[in-house]
Design a protein around this motif. Structure first.
Motif, short mmCIF file in Angstrom:
data_model
loop_
_atom_site.label_atom_id
_atom_site.label_comp_id
_atom_site.label_asym_id
_atom_site.label_seq_id
_atom_site.Cartn_x
_atom_site.Cartn_y
_atom_site.Cartn_z
N UNK A 186 0.91 -1.30 -0.01
CA UNK A 186 -0.13 0.07 0.02
C UNK A 186 0.76 1.34 0.11
N UNK A 187 0.33 2.36 0.14
CA UNK A 187 0.94 3.48 0.17
C UNK A 187 -0.08 4.65 1.03
N UNK A 188 0.55 5.90 0.96
CA UNK A 188 -0.09 6.72 1.71
C UNK A 188 -1.52 7.60 0.75
N UNK A 189 -1.60 7.13 -0.40
CA UNK A 189 -2.57 7.53 -1.37
C UNK A 189 -3.77 6.52 -0.97
N UNK A 190 -3.46 5.47 -0.34
CA UNK A 190 -4.50 4.53 -0.09
C UNK A 190 -4.81 4.41 1.30
N UNK A 191 -4.32 5.35 2.09
CA UNK A 191 -4.73 5.14 3.79
C UNK A 191 -6.24 5.60 3.64
N UNK A 192 -6.97 4.86 4.50
CA UNK A 192 -8.49 4.96 4.62
C UNK A 192 -8.80 5.65 5.99
N UNK A 193 -7.95 5.76 6.94
CA UNK A 193 -8.49 6.32 7.91
C UNK A 193 -7.06 6.21 9.05
N UNK A 194 -6.93 7.18 9.99
CA UNK A 194 -5.82 7.28 10.79
C UNK A 194 -6.47 8.08 11.92
N UNK A 195 -5.96 7.32 13.01
CA UNK A 195 -6.18 7.98 14.49
C UNK A 195 -4.94 8.52 15.17
N UNK A 196 -4.82 9.92 15.28
CA UNK A 196 -3.66 10.46 15.90
C UNK A 196 -3.75 10.64 17.33
N UNK A 197 -2.89 10.10 18.18
CA UNK A 197 -2.74 10.42 19.72
C UNK A 197 -1.76 11.42 19.95
N UNK A 198 -2.19 12.46 20.38
CA UNK A 198 -1.11 13.47 20.83
C UNK A 198 -1.09 13.76 22.34
N UNK A 199 0.08 13.79 22.96
CA UNK A 199 0.40 14.22 24.35
C UNK A 199 -0.49 15.56 24.85
N UNK A 200 -0.59 16.33 24.10
CA UNK A 200 -1.00 17.64 24.59
C UNK A 200 -1.57 18.46 23.24
N UNK A 201 -2.48 19.03 22.98
CA UNK A 201 -3.18 19.51 22.21
C UNK A 201 -2.34 20.96 21.95
N UNK A 202 -1.38 21.12 22.82
CA UNK A 202 -0.49 22.43 22.32
C UNK A 202 0.46 22.11 21.14
N UNK A 203 0.41 20.83 20.91
CA UNK A 203 1.51 20.45 19.67
C UNK A 203 0.41 20.42 18.40
N UNK A 204 -0.89 20.46 18.42
CA UNK A 204 -1.61 20.27 17.57
C UNK A 204 -1.38 20.98 16.02
N UNK A 205 -1.12 22.31 16.22
CA UNK A 205 -0.85 22.88 14.99
C UNK A 205 0.58 22.48 14.35
N UNK A 206 1.40 22.33 15.04
CA UNK A 206 2.96 21.87 14.96
C UNK A 206 2.80 20.56 13.97
N UNK A 207 2.00 19.66 14.98
CA UNK A 207 2.09 18.22 14.07
C UNK A 207 1.14 18.20 12.76
#
Length: 118
Positions: A56-77
């Protein structure tokens, strides 16, 4: 019905393929001493490698769940994420703040993708 498991240990497989769907275990960065952008990039580099191995590859990603330690990093991530996702191929995605397995980890992602047609 075939289930293919790769890099399987007692607790989990890094890749599971079933019905032309690829499931990746949670991926984290290569170096947890780095900041959120570097952690996000190396995490996504690991996703790329596993997707390639699974057909597969990134053009075939159906879903992703991102876990982030603190939402202060949300924009940079998201800066790194947005550059990684091919235009027109954004997956369904959720992003949640979560306690991480190790305190220095800032981000983790779990991905489901389709196998590319051959």
């Amino acid at each position: 019905m075939t289930i293919e498991r790769k890099h399987t240990k007692q607790r989990m497989s890094r890749i599971v393929v079933h019905n032309n769907t690829v499931y990746l275990c949670g991926q984290v960065c290569a170096d947890a001493t780095q900041g959120i952008k570097e952690q996000t990039q190396t995490m996504l580099d690991k996703v790329d490698a596993l997707l390639l191995e699974a057909g597969s590859d990134r053009e075939h990603v159906l879903s992703a769940t991102v876990y982030i330690k603190d939402m202060q990093y949300f924009a940079e991530m998201n800066e790194v994420w947005d550059a990684w996702v091919p235009e027109g191929h954004a997956p369904a995605r959720a992003c949640v703040e979560a306690a991480m397995a190790r305190p220095e980890l800032l981000v983790e992602v779990s991905v489901v993708a389709a196998v590319k047609n051959t």
